[in-house]
Design a protein around this motif. Sequence first.
Motif, short mmCIF file in Angstrom:
data_model
loop_
_atom_site.label_atom_id
_atom_site.label_comp_id
_atom_site.label_asym_id
_atom_site.label_seq_id
_atom_site.Cartn_x
_atom_site.Cartn_y
_atom_site.Cartn_z
N GLN A 46 25.88 19.01 62.81
CA GLN A 46 25.37 18.27 61.65
C GLN A 46 26.46 18.05 60.61
O GLN A 46 26.51 16.99 59.98
CB GLN A 46 24.16 18.99 61.04
CG GLN A 46 22.88 18.89 61.87
CD GLN A 46 22.40 17.45 62.07
OE1 GLN A 46 22.72 16.54 61.31
NE2 GLN A 46 21.63 17.23 63.14
N ALA A 47 27.32 19.04 60.41
CA ALA A 47 28.42 18.88 59.44
C ALA A 47 29.32 17.73 59.86
O ALA A 47 29.71 16.89 59.04
CB ALA A 47 29.20 20.18 59.31
N LEU A 48 29.62 17.67 61.16
CA LEU A 48 30.48 16.58 61.65
C LEU A 48 29.76 15.23 61.59
O LEU A 48 30.33 14.22 61.20
CB LEU A 48 30.91 16.87 63.10
CG LEU A 48 31.91 18.02 63.26
CD1 LEU A 48 32.09 18.36 64.74
CD2 LEU A 48 33.26 17.65 62.64
N ARG A 49 28.48 15.24 61.98
CA ARG A 49 27.71 13.99 61.96
C ARG A 49 27.64 13.43 60.54
O ARG A 49 27.88 12.24 60.31
CB ARG A 49 26.29 14.23 62.48
CG ARG A 49 25.43 12.96 62.56
CD ARG A 49 23.96 13.25 62.81
NE ARG A 49 23.29 13.82 61.67
CZ ARG A 49 22.74 13.10 60.66
NH1 ARG A 49 22.79 11.79 60.68
NH2 ARG A 49 22.18 13.71 59.64
N ARG A 50 27.33 14.31 59.59
CA ARG A 50 27.20 13.87 58.21
C ARG A 50 28.52 13.30 57.69
O ARG A 50 28.54 12.24 57.04
CB ARG A 50 26.82 15.05 57.31
CG ARG A 50 25.37 15.47 57.45
CD ARG A 50 25.13 16.78 56.73
NE ARG A 50 23.70 16.94 56.54
CZ ARG A 50 23.03 16.55 55.47
NH1 ARG A 50 23.65 16.01 54.45
NH2 ARG A 50 21.73 16.69 55.39
N THR A 51 29.61 14.01 57.96
CA THR A 51 30.91 13.56 57.48
C THR A 51 31.25 12.20 58.09
O THR A 51 31.71 11.29 57.39
CB THR A 51 32.00 14.58 57.88
OG1 THR A 51 31.55 15.88 57.48
CG2 THR A 51 33.30 14.28 57.19
N ALA A 52 30.98 12.07 59.37
CA ALA A 52 31.32 10.81 60.06
C ALA A 52 30.50 9.65 59.52
O ALA A 52 31.05 8.62 59.13
CB ALA A 52 31.09 10.98 61.57
N VAL A 53 29.16 9.81 59.47
CA VAL A 53 28.34 8.65 59.09
C VAL A 53 28.48 8.33 57.60
O VAL A 53 28.42 7.16 57.21
CB VAL A 53 26.86 8.79 59.52
CG1 VAL A 53 26.76 8.98 61.03
CG2 VAL A 53 26.14 9.88 58.78
N MET A 54 28.69 9.36 56.77
CA MET A 54 28.90 9.08 55.34
C MET A 54 30.19 8.28 55.16
O MET A 54 30.21 7.27 54.46
CB MET A 54 28.95 10.39 54.53
CG MET A 54 29.36 10.22 53.07
SD MET A 54 28.28 9.13 52.10
CE MET A 54 27.00 10.27 51.56
N SER A 55 31.26 8.72 55.80
CA SER A 55 32.54 8.03 55.62
C SER A 55 32.42 6.59 56.14
O SER A 55 32.98 5.67 55.55
CB SER A 55 33.68 8.78 56.30
OG SER A 55 33.53 8.77 57.70
N PHE A 56 31.68 6.40 57.21
CA PHE A 56 31.55 5.06 57.78
C PHE A 56 30.76 4.13 56.86
O PHE A 56 31.21 3.04 56.52
CB PHE A 56 30.86 5.14 59.15
CG PHE A 56 30.74 3.81 59.85
CD1 PHE A 56 31.82 3.28 60.53
CD2 PHE A 56 29.56 3.08 59.81
CE1 PHE A 56 31.73 2.05 61.18
CE2 PHE A 56 29.46 1.85 60.44
CZ PHE A 56 30.54 1.33 61.13
#
Lengths: 491, 110
Positions: free
Chosen positions: B81-91
Amino acid sequence: MKDVEFSTEICVIGSGAGGGLAAGYLAQAGHEVLLLEEGAHVKAEQMTQREEQMLPLLYRDGGNQFSADGGVSVLQGRALGGSTVINMADVVAIPESVLDHWAQVYGVDRFTPEQWAKAAGIAAQAIGANRIQSHEVNRNAQLLLQGGRALGIDGDVFEHNRVGCVGSGYCLIGCAYNAKKSTALTWIPRGMATGNLRVETGARVSRLPHQYGRVRAVEGQLLDKHTVVGRFRVKAERIILAAGAIHSPLILQASLLGGPAVGQNLSLQPQAPVSARFPESVRMFRGIPQAAYLDGRETCTPQAGLGGFRLESVGATPGMAAVNGAGWGPELLEAFRDYGRIGAALCLVPDSPTGQVRRDGFRPVIDYPFSPAWLERMREAIETCARVFLASGAEQVYLPLAGYPVVQGVDDLKALQGWPLLPASLNLISAHPQGTCRMGKDPQSSVVDLGFGVHGIENLQVLDASVFPSTASSHTMLPVMQAALLGLGAV
Amino acid sequence: MEAAFEVLLPDKLAAPRLALEVDRFLAGDDPELAEQLPMALLLLEHSAGFSGFHRMNLAARRQVLEGWESSELAHRRQIFQALRRTAVMSFFASPESWDAIGYDGPLVGR
């Protein structure tokens, strides 16, 4: 390294709903006040409406504060005005049944419901509270109300503290129009106008040295963003702690104050986001992002306090909307290709005070276990929300559960019954942490007495959401202001 | 991070740019907080066997991440979830993505 000494009559720690009000109120009453805020003073002209720029400026940990097992994203403001700068501006007072509950179960009976109501009136007026007008209700909120009507679930529009709102939709990342009347635009400048209030931003309090039942000083670090650039020490006759339900207990723990109950009894009142795609333009990211709610399934009794659940419309900018969905990869872009047709709501399920806050250096560790009964209410809330959206015409509904297939009809909700609701799989947000410096008569089970003073300490009050014995209301800005006014003797 | 972002992001072509941006963002942020994501990436890299996560092909990386998303191990779900959040927020916070989703961006400065 700078080393700074201050001297003042009253030192207020934290500038949100509790601290901002206290500082402004006391300065207007003629007291000399120093207000300490860890974050920066971010003015309207600095609000760029860009998520990646505003989240680090306005939020605790840039919006990345979580409970220890990753189960709940705990959103808090970290700027002058605290969470009143980044909240949804909903103005909801403490229900009378909650006050009865506190009196019956926790012995919190010093103030009458009439006094709490009078405090609500003073606070609401000071922050410009008014009812959202029908032309300000965006399509996202209308669809929630429409679905609620179809299913026989009562709802209404909110009271809010926006004045002159242009409907940009960026409330969560700071109002660029000075329309949301945070404490940084109301109580604090009114206090400063008297000449009695001094504000220090970038000041992080670490401990309150005390002796013989009196706090002797307020000590902490001066920050430039996150870098420590100096130390400070404040000599004050009276201290008001209002750093919020996560950080007030931390400061007390670091000072060996507050007794065995400090940090215990945390409520997070977690909310789960449900979104849906409609066959029409919704543009949830414009207009007032949270204009309407369905509270037909909420319960409130003197025996149990706030219970059941409520559904509230919510709009979000693309990054926040994506983070709070469950999707990823190319499928997420497919769902977001029609971002303008997506609507969303939050399932707000009041909880019992079962969590705790511990210290790890300056950092809080937030332990928050889900109770089985609460999870079942959350499951019911999510299902109801999906049914509401389907009833208002949604083509697809996206549940906040990792891996749950897209819902295209009520039959697709059957799998929800057996679906595991696990931390970091069920997507949850907390905007209303409460309870970690609980009010009560017994120093063994509570932290502050019925006058908001820390047990056994004569010159330290706590005036924030941490004093509530159980969840105060579905929204905490006005309840905190009610409490602060009572604690200050304003009513 | 780029290896994880290629799978998590809605558009894998944005991975190099956004991974770099997140790196830069973390370097300038709270140092204690900045330690957490690299640690999560290290765990992901070494959990995937001898060759390491970043050497796997796209489909295999996706399979690993799907496994972590629904893992019975709480820390794997948390890292996912930490990686998913970081990825989709940055995108999605990035203006380059807005045209594709029909978001007309900030109103200030227009």
